[in-house]
Design an enzyme around this catalytic site. Structure first.
Site, PDB file in Angstrom:
ATOM      1  N   ASP A 174     -68.937   9.118 115.852  1.00  0.00           N
ATOM      2  CA  ASP A 174     -68.370   7.777 115.940  1.00  0.00           C
ATOM      3  C   ASP A 174     -66.938   7.792 116.476  1.00  0.00           C
ATOM      4  O   ASP A 174     -66.120   8.633 116.086  1.00  0.00           O
ATOM      5  CB  ASP A 174     -68.373   7.146 114.545  1.00  0.00           C
ATOM      6  CG  ASP A 174     -67.738   5.781 114.511  1.00  0.00           C
ATOM      7  OD1 ASP A 174     -68.338   4.842 115.052  1.00  0.00           O
ATOM      8  OD2 ASP A 174     -66.621   5.653 113.953  1.00  0.00           O
TER       9      ASP A 174
ATOM     10  N   ASN B  93     -84.331  -0.011  94.609  1.00  0.00           N
ATOM     11  CA  ASN B  93     -83.893  -0.217  93.224  1.00  0.00           C
ATOM     12  C   ASN B  93     -83.476  -1.657  92.951  1.00  0.00           C
ATOM     13  O   ASN B  93     -82.887  -1.965  91.907  1.00  0.00           O
ATOM     14  CB  ASN B  93     -82.754   0.744  92.858  1.00  0.00           C
ATOM     15  CG  ASN B  93     -81.513   0.527  93.722  1.00  0.00           C
ATOM     16  OD1 ASN B  93     -81.492  -0.345  94.591  1.00  0.00           O
ATOM     17  ND2 ASN B  93     -80.484   1.324  93.474  1.00  0.00           N
TER      18      ASN B  93
ATOM     19  N   HIS C 122     -76.374  -1.054 116.031  1.00  0.00           N
ATOM     20  CA  HIS C 122     -75.800  -1.821 114.924  1.00  0.00           C
ATOM     21  C   HIS C 122     -74.563  -2.612 115.325  1.00  0.00           C
ATOM     22  O   HIS C 122     -74.073  -3.434 114.544  1.00  0.00           O
ATOM     23  CB  HIS C 122     -75.420  -0.867 113.791  1.00  0.00           C
ATOM     24  CG  HIS C 122     -74.331   0.085 114.183  1.00  0.00           C
ATOM     25  ND1 HIS C 122     -74.532   1.081 115.111  1.00  0.00           N
ATOM     26  CD2 HIS C 122     -73.038   0.196 113.792  1.00  0.00           C
ATOM     27  CE1 HIS C 122     -73.410   1.760 115.275  1.00  0.00           C
ATOM     28  NE2 HIS C 122     -72.486   1.237 114.491  1.00  0.00           N
ATOM     29  N   ASP C 123     -74.018  -2.370 116.513  1.00  0.00           N
ATOM     30  CA  ASP C 123     -72.797  -3.039 116.958  1.00  0.00           C
ATOM     31  C   ASP C 123     -73.061  -4.121 117.999  1.00  0.00           C
ATOM     32  O   ASP C 123     -72.118  -4.643 118.601  1.00  0.00           O
ATOM     33  CB  ASP C 123     -71.825  -2.015 117.558  1.00  0.00           C
ATOM     34  CG  ASP C 123     -70.965  -1.342 116.497  1.00  0.00           C
ATOM     35  OD1 ASP C 123     -70.761  -1.940 115.425  1.00  0.00           O
ATOM     36  OD2 ASP C 123     -70.490  -0.215 116.742  1.00  0.00           O
TER      37      ASP C 123
ATOM     38  N   ASP D 107     -74.163  10.051 110.860  1.00  0.00           N
ATOM     39  CA  ASP D 107     -73.039   9.475 111.587  1.00  0.00           C
ATOM     40  C   ASP D 107     -71.784  10.235 111.158  1.00  0.00           C
ATOM     41  O   ASP D 107     -71.502  10.345 109.961  1.00  0.00           O
ATOM     42  CB  ASP D 107     -72.894   7.991 111.239  1.00  0.00           C
ATOM     43  CG  ASP D 107     -72.555   7.141 112.446  1.00  0.00           C
ATOM     44  OD1 ASP D 107     -71.702   7.584 113.240  1.00  0.00           O
ATOM     45  OD2 ASP D 107     -73.133   6.059 112.599  1.00  0.00           O
TER      46      ASP D 107
ATOM     47  N   GLU E 240     -70.205   8.677 120.787  1.00  0.00           N
ATOM     48  CA  GLU E 240     -69.962   7.280 121.102  1.00  0.00           C
ATOM     49  C   GLU E 240     -68.741   7.214 122.021  1.00  0.00           C
ATOM     50  O   GLU E 240     -67.622   7.000 121.583  1.00  0.00           O
ATOM     51  CB  GLU E 240     -69.710   6.465 119.828  1.00  0.00           C
ATOM     52  CG  GLU E 240     -69.542   4.975 120.109  1.00  0.00           C
ATOM     53  CD  GLU E 240     -68.935   4.219 118.954  1.00  0.00           C
ATOM     54  OE1 GLU E 240     -69.131   2.985 118.913  1.00  0.00           O
ATOM     55  OE2 GLU E 240     -68.238   4.807 118.116  1.00  0.00           O
TER      56      GLU E 240
ATOM     57  N   ASP F 287     -81.547   1.910 100.717  1.00  0.00           N
ATOM     58  CA  ASP F 287     -81.173   3.192 100.133  1.00  0.00           C
ATOM     59  C   ASP F 287     -82.003   4.338 100.708  1.00  0.00           C
ATOM     60  O   ASP F 287     -82.956   4.127 101.466  1.00  0.00           O
ATOM     61  CB  ASP F 287     -81.301   3.137  98.605  1.00  0.00           C
ATOM     62  CG  ASP F 287     -82.608   2.521  98.128  1.00  0.00           C
ATOM     63  OD1 ASP F 287     -83.662   2.873  98.692  1.00  0.00           O
ATOM     64  OD2 ASP F 287     -82.572   1.693  97.203  1.00  0.00           O
TER      65      ASP F 287
ATOM     66  N   ASP G   7     -81.208  -3.655  94.104  1.00  0.00           N
ATOM     67  CA  ASP G   7     -79.818  -4.103  94.072  1.00  0.00           C
ATOM     68  C   ASP G   7     -79.445  -4.847  95.351  1.00  0.00           C
ATOM     69  O   ASP G   7     -78.298  -5.262  95.524  1.00  0.00           O
ATOM     70  CB  ASP G   7     -78.862  -2.933  93.839  1.00  0.00           C
ATOM     71  CG  ASP G   7     -78.869  -1.919  94.984  1.00  0.00           C
ATOM     72  OD1 ASP G   7     -79.689  -2.053  95.913  1.00  0.00           O
ATOM     73  OD2 ASP G   7     -78.041  -0.980  94.933  1.00  0.00           O
TER      74      ASP G   7
ATOM     75  N   ASP H 248     -84.736  -1.434 100.436  1.00  0.00           N
ATOM     76  CA  ASP H 248     -84.163  -1.318  99.095  1.00  0.00           C
ATOM     77  C   ASP H 248     -85.272  -0.993  98.105  1.00  0.00           C
ATOM     78  O   ASP H 248     -86.303  -1.674  98.074  1.00  0.00           O
ATOM     79  CB  ASP H 248     -83.481  -2.636  98.722  1.00  0.00           C
ATOM     80  CG  ASP H 248     -83.014  -2.672  97.278  1.00  0.00           C
ATOM     81  OD1 ASP H 248     -82.694  -1.600  96.737  1.00  0.00           O
ATOM     82  OD2 ASP H 248     -82.970  -3.783  96.700  1.00  0.00           O
TER      83      ASP H 248
END
Length: 573
Positions: A211, A35, A340-341, A110, A268, A41, A37, A33
């Site tokens: 995906d 910025n 990520h899964d 993706d 995938e 990003d 938040d 990150d």
């Protein structure tokens, strides 16, 4: 790929740039990150391009960054042509592609085209007028009396059908209720999707990770099927995963878009039947490659393995060996141990008390030199681990909470259900990247969108970057070996010879091309194991300082892995 003999030298035909790909997956919300938040990003990705270049990778795959309400963390796209403001702008993404190219790194997006967000303009128009063309962009069916069209279960739990208010019609959502499935039977819809793909390719994109593409073909049941759970619903994979007839859509996607560009497409999908591999991926397949999912359903923490390393590895070996052997001279799988899964690979493969440098490095070595495209998931290269929670409220993913409720429905106590969630949930891999020992692991100066794993104080990128004996440094060595001009051709195109020697708990395989042979021997247990090895060799890579060897035998220490270049056989073979 075809091998031709020319003056005793094998000439490799049909070479493609992506055959030499070494991939790195970025989960953008958790990478960096800039910025403050609390959300990663695109400028954060640009900031670390030099780190990725130093690591040695040459392709990055970025999980979805298109405009999205983030019900499923970006896999619910509301505008395919816009970057979500939480990640940056279209211009910043184009700059990322350009800056990556300067460093010899190509970028994959993706591509999520099985479904959209319910906030997509197409779906809004469909709901506003069920007689419009946009209603046929989605899968909409009449209910059966007061019931949905059938009793299919969503992959996120509950019915896969959602009633449209004021009607007796329902739309299909194989994932969350906010992810309505697209109707691939509609040629106008397909053309819109092809134009979206071409839009991003004109920006310099090198390809896509595609995906949920195995679900685009549906075969509908008009009647309810016998339930397979207490919810009265049923999962019917054959009707919506690699369903009969999907090849018509995939072939058109290839011919109309993918084949017109020199790109890398990784699907995938799990093509179980080896007879169909060339149809689905390879030189003339629908895609360049597919992921090898042989290991993803299993964890050493599962009841059937109970943290028994030898039992776990012996179970996995025939699965990976068979696919490696059958892929020779045919196709390139994409090899990975994290994404990520999934929970973190160290927690899935290694007993918790044995996680350390040697177990982490041998696990990397185990898959990295197999035939195919190796991919590293962010944080894997420094040994990031799971972050189990004390209550279910520590998790935020809808899939996690739905699975938790399913466990309760099936009779588990809250304690038992949470224990299972802590083992298997995909949020374990989504904690912010651990860059340094500063506040929030250097990921953000704001409040992170998801809790940072407290292990960052002693486990972070900066610490390992400065340590030549760290896991990060070892990953760099692995990548350097794979890219070494002396061995690159062998490690990319060489045949895989799995299980060339047998030793329980040890994964062994060779790569062979012409007169070159490289052997990988990986002891994935906490035991010292003697392995027969009848050859003279040079050590190319070793995660210990020494290797105990004598004529015809190697002794591998706990979690020791070695890559050996065979110089000659002891018996003259």
């Amino acid at each position: 790929m075809v091998l031709l003999k020319d003056d005793e030298k094998m000439v490799i035909q049909n070479k493609k740039w992506w055959h030499e790909a070494i991939g790195y997956q970025i989960y953008p919300k958790s990478f960096q990150d800039t910025n403050n938040d609390g959300i990663g990003d695109i400028p954060g990705m640009i900031e670390h391009l030099d780190d990725l270049s130093d690591l040695g990778i040459n392709v990055i795959w970025i999980s979805p960054i298109n405009l999205s309400p983030m019900v499923d963390h970006g896999y619910d796209i509301s505008d395919y042509l816009q970057i979500d403001p939480s990640f940056g702008t279209n211009e910043e993404f184009e700059r990322l592609i350009q800056e990556a190219e300067k460093r010899g790194i190509k970028v994959l997006m993706d591509l999520v085209i099985n479904h959209t967000s319910s906030q997509h303009e197409w779906f809004k128009r469909a709901m506003a007028d069920l007689d419009s063309k946009y209603a046929d962009y989605y899968v909409i069916r009449e209910g059966r009396g007061e019931e949905p069209p059938n009793n299919w279960r969503s992959m996120f739990g509950g019915s896969a059908w959602e009633k449209i208010p004021g009607t007796n019609k329902y739309y299909l959502h194989l994932f969350t209720v906010d992810q309505p499935d697209l109707n691939w039977e509609n040629p106008e819809l397909r053309q819109e999707l092809y134009e979206i793909i071409e839009f991003w390719l004109t920006k310099g994109l090198a390809g896509f990770r595609v995906d949920a593409i195995s679900h685009i073909k549906k075969i509908y049941d008009e009647e309810n099927l016998p339930s397979d759970g207490p919810d009265g619903l049923v999962t019917v994979w054959e009707n919506y995963r690699d369903a009969l007839g999907i090849g018509e859509f995939l072939g058109e996607l290839r011919d109309r878009v993918f084949s017109k560009q020199d790109i890398l497409t990784i699907a995938e999908m799990d093509v179980v039947d080896p007879e169909k591999w060339e149809e689905y991926f390879g030189d003339n397949g629908y895609f360049s490659s597919i992921f090898d999912f042989y290991h993803t359903a299993y964890s050493i923490q599962g009841k059937e393995f109970a943290n028994d390393s030898e039992k776990f590895i012996e179970f996995l070996k025939p699965l990976v060996y068979k696919k490696q052997e059958l892929a020779n001279d045919r196709v390139f799988f994409t090899n990975f141990i994290e994404n990520h899964d999934l929970p973190r690979s160290l927690n899935r493969f290694i007993p918790k008390e044995e996680i350390g440098f040697h177990s982490a490095s041998v696990l990397g070595m185990f898959y990295f030199f197999m035939r195919g495209i190796p991919v590293i998931y962010q944080g894997q290269e420094i040994g990031m681990v799971d972050y189990p929670k004390e209550t279910i409220d520590g998790y935020i993913d809808l899939a996690t909470h739905n699975n938790y409720q399913d466990y309760l429905l099936n009779g588990l106590s809250e304690t038992e259900a949470l224990a299972q969630i802590n083992i298997e949930n995909r949020e374990n891999s989504r904690t912010p990247m651990q860059w340094n020992s500063q506040t929030n692991a250097g990921f953000t100066k704001g409040t992170p969108w998801f809790a940072v794993n407290p292990t960052y104080h002693g486990l972070n990128y900066q610490q390992q970057k400065e340590d030549p004996h760290s896991l990060l440094s070892f990953y760099k060595e692995m990548i350097q070996l794979r890219k070494n001009p002396i061995y690159k051709e062998l490690l990319v195109y060489g045949r895989a010879v799995p299980g060339f020697v047998e030793a329980s708990g040890v994964v062994t395989y060779q790569r062979k091309l012409e007169k070159q042979t490289i052997s990988a021997l990986c002891n994935l247990t906490n035991q010292t194991i003697a392995v027969d090895y009848d050859a003279k060799f040079e050590v190319l890579l070793n995660n210990y300082a020494e290797l105990d060897c004598k004529t015809g035998q190697l002794t591998l220490l706990p979690y020791q892995g070695v890559i050996l270049e065979e110089t000659s056989s002891v018996n003259g073979k």
